[in-house]
Design a protein around this motif. Sequence first.
Motif, short mmCIF file in Angstrom:
data_model
loop_
_atom_site.label_atom_id
_atom_site.label_comp_id
_atom_site.label_asym_id
_atom_site.label_seq_id
_atom_site.Cartn_x
_atom_site.Cartn_y
_atom_site.Cartn_z
N ASN A 78 -7.79 1.72 -26.86
CA ASN A 78 -8.17 1.36 -25.33
C ASN A 78 -9.02 0.12 -25.38
N ASP A 79 -8.69 -1.01 -24.87
CA ASP A 79 -9.49 -2.19 -24.80
C ASP A 79 -9.53 -2.67 -23.30
N ALA A 80 -8.91 -1.75 -22.38
CA ALA A 80 -8.97 -2.32 -20.81
C ALA A 80 -10.20 -2.56 -20.39
N PRO A 81 -10.45 -3.62 -19.72
CA PRO A 81 -11.89 -3.97 -19.23
C PRO A 81 -11.98 -2.97 -17.94
N TYR A 82 -13.51 -2.72 -17.89
CA TYR A 82 -13.99 -2.04 -16.85
C TYR A 82 -14.33 -2.89 -15.80
N THR A 83 -13.48 -2.80 -14.63
CA THR A 83 -13.63 -3.76 -13.51
C THR A 83 -13.84 -2.86 -12.27
N PRO A 84 -14.92 -2.36 -11.90
CA PRO A 84 -15.24 -1.50 -10.58
C PRO A 84 -15.45 -2.31 -9.61
N ASP A 85 -14.49 -2.95 -9.11
CA ASP A 85 -14.65 -3.87 -7.91
C ASP A 85 -14.04 -3.48 -6.77
N TRP A 86 -13.16 -2.26 -6.87
CA TRP A 86 -12.32 -1.71 -5.87
C TRP A 86 -13.34 -1.03 -4.95
N SER A 87 -13.29 -1.26 -3.61
CA SER A 87 -14.22 -0.33 -2.71
C SER A 87 -13.73 0.28 -1.77
N ASP A 88 -12.35 -0.13 -1.00
CA ASP A 88 -11.84 1.04 -0.23
C ASP A 88 -10.50 0.50 0.21
N SER A 89 -9.80 1.16 0.73
CA SER A 89 -8.29 0.75 1.35
C SER A 89 -8.08 1.79 2.72
N LYS A 90 -7.77 0.64 3.69
CA LYS A 90 -7.67 1.47 5.04
C LYS A 90 -6.54 2.11 5.03
N VAL A 91 -5.51 1.77 4.27
CA VAL A 91 -4.02 2.48 4.45
C VAL A 91 -4.43 4.04 3.75
N LEU A 92 -5.06 4.00 2.64
CA LEU A 92 -5.16 5.17 2.10
C LEU A 92 -6.40 6.04 2.92
N GLU A 93 -7.39 5.52 3.21
CA GLU A 93 -8.40 6.34 4.30
C GLU A 93 -7.43 7.07 5.48
N ILE A 94 -6.52 6.06 5.93
CA ILE A 94 -5.69 6.78 7.08
C ILE A 94 -4.67 7.96 6.49
N ILE A 95 -4.19 7.67 5.30
CA ILE A 95 -3.55 8.84 4.89
C ILE A 95 -4.33 9.98 4.55
N TRP A 96 -5.44 9.91 3.78
CA TRP A 96 -6.04 11.17 3.43
C TRP A 96 -6.86 11.80 4.69
N TRP A 97 -7.18 10.91 5.56
CA TRP A 97 -7.76 11.59 6.77
C TRP A 97 -6.66 12.05 7.87
N GLY A 98 -5.81 11.33 7.90
CA GLY A 98 -5.02 11.35 8.94
C GLY A 98 -4.02 12.60 9.00
N ILE A 99 -3.57 13.02 7.61
CA ILE A 99 -2.70 14.03 7.22
C ILE A 99 -3.48 15.45 7.46
N PRO A 100 -4.66 15.40 7.08
CA PRO A 100 -5.37 16.83 7.14
C PRO A 100 -5.67 17.15 8.88
N VAL A 101 -5.89 15.90 9.62
CA VAL A 101 -6.16 16.23 11.06
C VAL A 101 -4.93 16.67 11.52
N ILE A 102 -3.78 15.94 11.33
CA ILE A 102 -2.55 16.47 11.80
C ILE A 102 -2.08 17.92 11.56
N ILE A 103 -2.30 18.24 10.20
CA ILE A 103 -2.07 19.59 9.75
C ILE A 103 -3.11 20.57 10.58
N ILE A 104 -4.29 20.18 10.44
CA ILE A 104 -5.38 21.22 11.47
C ILE A 104 -4.82 21.27 12.97
N GLY A 105 -4.08 20.36 13.49
CA GLY A 105 -3.81 20.35 14.93
C GLY A 105 -2.69 21.37 14.99
N ILE A 106 -1.64 21.23 13.96
CA ILE A 106 -0.50 22.30 13.92
C ILE A 106 -0.93 23.49 13.72
#
Length: 305
Positions: A78-106
């Motif tokens: 494995n010679d893949a470069p280590y590139t820890p440049d990714w910080s966040d994703s608004k889409v993913l944030e909405i998904i992993w916070w939004g779904i639990p909030v909806i489930i808790i509400g239901i």
Amino acid sequence: MKKQKLLNRVSLFFVAALTMIMMSGCSSNYIVLDPKGPVGQTELHLIVISTILCAIVVIPVLAILVYIVYRFRDKPGNDAPYTPDWSDSKVLEIIWWGIPVIIIGILGYFTAKDTYALTKPPVTDAKPITIQVTNLNWKWLFQYPDQKIATVNYCEIPAGVPVQFVLTSDAPMNSFWVPQLGGQEYAMPGMAMRLWLQADHPGKYFGSGANFTGKGFAHMQFQVEAKPQAEFDAWAKSVKHTAPALTKEGYVSLTSKQDTSNVQTFSSYPDGSFEETVSKNGGQYYHHDMPGMSNTDMPGMKMNK
């Protein structure tokens, strides 16, 4: 090829786990999943909804976990470069916070709806009965104010009739539980807790203390037997005419001894004994009124708000 084998194994694991869970629910040993009354049916409905909502989160998370472990595993060459440049994703944030909030509400909606629905029994033509229950070391005392009889470690009720259990304790706090008829309710010194249950059909139902109270705790089991109204009336009349009386001395002996007991029946019991048990431990009351019944309608009970 190796990737396909791994995916097949993971799929087989999930299918096997799901099959075991579904088959376990069909077993007669899982009496919580085999309700025989309206309270138990409502609670099973809530259990199923909660399980489905949890599965919506748990199953995808486990699947993603397996994928990540496989996809990003380290391996020779494995010679893949280590590139820890990714910080966040608004889409993913909405998904992993939004779904639990909806489930808790239901889940919160259904929990509140069913909880409030269970505070009172359904309105029926059948006249509800009251049974006073005292938790002792290590036994259960049942007193029938209308019939003026008492039993130990055995409770008979009419089928299809709402039963208002009034619970207290003359020992350490315990929990009164008849799994097929409904959830548990605490029996505490100085309090008169209310729990209504109903058996839709005649049958025998397992009951138990569900709170650890010492060495005799495992023997704090009782049977609730539901019979047609006519048979229940005949049983109460038989106990009234054939069983011995529970005297004041006998009541003190029964409540003071720290021992287990077999099934016992009594044709009478000291007047006001249940109220005295509650009062001597503080006399605080917590209750849900039965439809069409006021505090003064409850035999032998003077309820303080």
